[in-house]
Motif scaffolding. Structure first.
Motif, PDB file in Angstrom:
ATOM      1  N   GLN A 294       0.826  -1.208   0.000  1.00  0.00           N
ATOM      2  CA  GLN A 294       0.000   0.000   0.000  1.00  0.00           C
ATOM      3  C   GLN A 294       0.863   1.262   0.000  1.00  0.00           C
ATOM      4  O   GLN A 294       0.542   2.245  -0.682  1.00  0.00           O
ATOM      5  N   THR A 295       1.955   1.222   0.769  1.00  0.00           N
ATOM      6  CA  THR A 295       2.846   2.383   0.814  1.00  0.00           C
ATOM      7  C   THR A 295       3.464   2.651  -0.551  1.00  0.00           C
ATOM      8  O   THR A 295       3.543   3.804  -0.997  1.00  0.00           O
ATOM      9  N   LEU A 296       3.912   1.598  -1.218  1.00  0.00           N
ATOM     10  CA  LEU A 296       4.507   1.765  -2.549  1.00  0.00           C
ATOM     11  C   LEU A 296       3.493   2.346  -3.528  1.00  0.00           C
ATOM     12  O   LEU A 296       3.803   3.271  -4.291  1.00  0.00           O
ATOM     13  N   LYS A 297       2.286   1.803  -3.488  1.00  0.00           N
ATOM     14  CA  LYS A 297       1.262   2.237  -4.439  1.00  0.00           C
ATOM     15  C   LYS A 297       0.892   3.703  -4.225  1.00  0.00           C
ATOM     16  O   LYS A 297       0.814   4.486  -5.179  1.00  0.00           O
ATOM     17  N   ARG A 298       0.701   4.093  -2.987  1.00  0.00           N
ATOM     18  CA  ARG A 298       0.255   5.457  -2.706  1.00  0.00           C
ATOM     19  C   ARG A 298       1.407   6.466  -2.795  1.00  0.00           C
ATOM     20  O   ARG A 298       1.179   7.652  -3.049  1.00  0.00           O
ATOM     21  N   SER A 299       2.641   6.008  -2.582  1.00  0.00           N
ATOM     22  CA  SER A 299       3.774   6.922  -2.673  1.00  0.00           C
ATOM     23  C   SER A 299       4.021   7.364  -4.109  1.00  0.00           C
ATOM     24  O   SER A 299       4.584   8.446  -4.333  1.00  0.00           O
ATOM     25  N   ARG A 300       3.618   6.551  -5.073  1.00  0.00           N
ATOM     26  CA  ARG A 300       3.793   6.942  -6.474  1.00  0.00           C
ATOM     27  C   ARG A 300       3.008   8.212  -6.783  1.00  0.00           C
ATOM     28  O   ARG A 300       3.442   9.048  -7.587  1.00  0.00           O
ATOM     29  N   ASP A 301       1.853   8.379  -6.151  1.00  0.00           N
ATOM     30  CA  ASP A 301       1.062   9.599  -6.370  1.00  0.00           C
ATOM     31  C   ASP A 301       1.784  10.823  -5.829  1.00  0.00           C
ATOM     32  O   ASP A 301       1.723  11.908  -6.425  1.00  0.00           O
ATOM     33  N   VAL A 302       2.481  10.664  -4.700  1.00  0.00           N
ATOM     34  CA  VAL A 302       3.232  11.788  -4.133  1.00  0.00           C
ATOM     35  C   VAL A 302       4.387  12.164  -5.057  1.00  0.00           C
ATOM     36  O   VAL A 302       4.633  13.355  -5.317  1.00  0.00           O
TER      37      VAL A 302
END
Length: 509
Positions: A302-310
């Motif tokens: 989840q962290t990897l997936k959402r960090s891409r948006d940042v």
């Protein structure tokens, strides 16, 4: 010989008399509003972490030597000597804060604690202790999976669990060496016990969904241990059968099978909680580790997936700033801060190790975008505290994230300098401002005792950007002071007349 060589040089080489040149130019270094930020607080934090890491490293390195000595004694049946060496090794780092010799507030920060342990290589020491404890309990009780001592835990569950698994796998490799030594006396029973134990460990570890990590690489070697033990069991069994066919061979084989009564009684006494004999591999322990591992792996995905948006929003903010679209940049930066804050609160706050991957890189990108915005709008280079205030994040930037962000900032400033230089003479002040920013970062980094993480690889591009901007100022100086003027190429006609060319006129204003 030396005098004749010098005399030959004096006669053949023309060397000018020593004469000092003019002082380096400093005109463009006073352009930053507020001056360059101080890096003293960054250097102080790095020195504290480095000092604590070195003290812990010294204790861990000495402890590993004692652990290796304990393993060697275990392989030679010196259990009491091995236990004494192991206890001496553990005493070197117990308790951890005392071994590191750091302040309580420094150790209380889990991220700094993890950085100290990584700097000291404490993970290798912990793995070797688990390996030695595993072999010791196997020789005494037949159990390969001991409990992990509390003093070896750093307070980050996923890190502690991985170190335990690696140490247990290393203990399985020690069983291979033990079985080879027992094979010298055709001890088929001990070899079969080792084989069954490692097979059970392999089957238990196969239930894990290991990602590409140190645990995965170590686990890939377990199958070779099983294969070696299977070969040993087959060869020793075959040798025993051949020996039994020889005259008097059966009596000698029976003699080797005999086991001292005291040892048998000791094994039978070691029973589990409900009067049952303990298992060679503690499946309950491994099951609890697997549950934590799977949970952490879900948080990591989840962290990897959402960090891409940042990362994407921060890069778009930088692109907008390069096009002077400050309104869009502010919108993207606000979105970055909100997304990063929610990721930290919901995911990363549970484990500091989640911050070292893509999430940490996204924060570096955010720090770069915020610093570039301040440079473009306010002609300033933000310090760590100022960057934190400008971000609006509910948590603090780590030191590697801030340093990585401002090092990446120099690349964007260099692009801005190149684009500004296309305006010609009028761009000198803007390029000098860019040089002041890049030079402030480069000079400030020299105050640090070392660059944390993998930031050292960014020093080469930073120095290249600094040299490139200095070259641009030199070319602009030729235009403004050297009496040169550059005209755009003439248009190219279809009939071949008026071919494109660049004209440089001397004496032009």
């Amino acid at each position: 010989v030396v005098d004749s060589f010098v005399a030959g040089l004096v006669g053949d080489v023309a060397v000018p008399l020593a004469e000092p040149p003019a002082a380096p130019e400093t005109t463009g270094f006073r352009c930053l509003v507020g001056g360059a930020p101080s890096f003293a607080d960054l250097a102080s934090e790095l020195e504290d972490v480095q000092a604590a890491g070195r003290r812990l490293q010294e204790a861990a390195v000495g402890g590993r030597r004692l652990v290796f000595a304990a393993l060697a004694r275990l392989q030679r049946a010196d259990l009491s000597g091995a236990r004494a060496a192991l206890e001496a090794a553990e005493a070197r780092v117990n308790p951890l804060p005392v071994a590191a010799g750091c302040a309580a507030e420094l150790w209380a920060d889990r991220e700094l604690r993890l950085r100290i342990c990584d700097f000291a290589g404490f993970g290798q020491f912990a793995q070797s202790v688990i390996c030695c404890r595993g072999l010791l309990t196997f020789l005494e009780k037949g159990v390969l999976t001991p409990e992990m001592p509390e003093f070896l835990r750093v307070g980050v569950e996923d890190v502690d669990d991985e170190r335990y698994l690696v140490g247990t796998i290393d203990a399985a490799r020690e069983l291979e060496r033990f079985a080879v030594n027992r094979g010298q006396v055709l001890d088929i029973r001990s070899i079969e016990i080792c084989l069954a134990t490692v097979q059970g460990l392999e089957q238990a570890l196969m239930q894990f969904d290991f990602r590409n990590s140190e645990v995965r690489r170590r686990f890939d070697g377990v199958k070779y241990v099983v294969k070696k033990l299977e070969t040993l069991a087959y060869e020793v069994d075959l040798a025993r059968k051949r020996a039994a066919l020889a005259p008097g061979g059966e009596d000698s084989i029976d003699g080797q099978d005999a086991e001292p009564p005291a040892k048998k009684a000791k094994v039978e006494v070691d029973a589990g909680p409900e009067g049952r004999k303990a298992s060679a591999v503690d499946l309950r322990l491994l099951q609890s580790i697997k549950e934590r591992y799977d949970h952490f792996d879900g948080l990591r995905e989840q962290t990897l997936k959402r960090s891409r948006d940042v990362v994407k929003a921060a890069k778009n903010a930088i692109f907008a700033l390069q096009r002077d679209d400050f309104r869009k940049a502010d919108t993207m930066l606000g979105q970055c801060a909100r997304d990063a804050g929610s990721i930290f609160k919901e995911l990363v706050a549970r484990s500091p190790s989640l911050r070292s991957g893509l999430f940490g890189s996204s924060l570096e990108e955010l720090a770069e975008a915020l610093a570039y915005r301040a440079f473009r709008r306010e002609c300033r280079l933000l310090g760590r505290a100022e960057l934190q205030e400008a971000s609006g994040l509910p948590f603090s930037f780590s030191l590697p994230e801030y340093i990585g962000g401002i090092m990446d900032l120099t690349g964007e400033v260099g692009r801005h300098a190149v684009r500004s230089a296309s305006r010609g003479r009028s761009a000198s002040s803007d390029v000098e401002l860019c040089l002041a920013c890049v030079d402030a970062v480069h000079t400030g980094l020299q105050e640090l005792p070392h660059l944390p993480g993998g930031l050292g690889k960014k020093m080469g591009p930073l120095k290249g950007t600094l040299t490139k901007i200095e070259g641009i100022l030199y070319e602009l100086a030729l235009l403004s002071r050297g009496g040169l003027s550059v005209r755009a190429p003439a248009p190219t006609f279809n009939d071949g007349e008026g071919a494109a060319d660049t004209h440089v006129d001397e004496g032009a204003g």
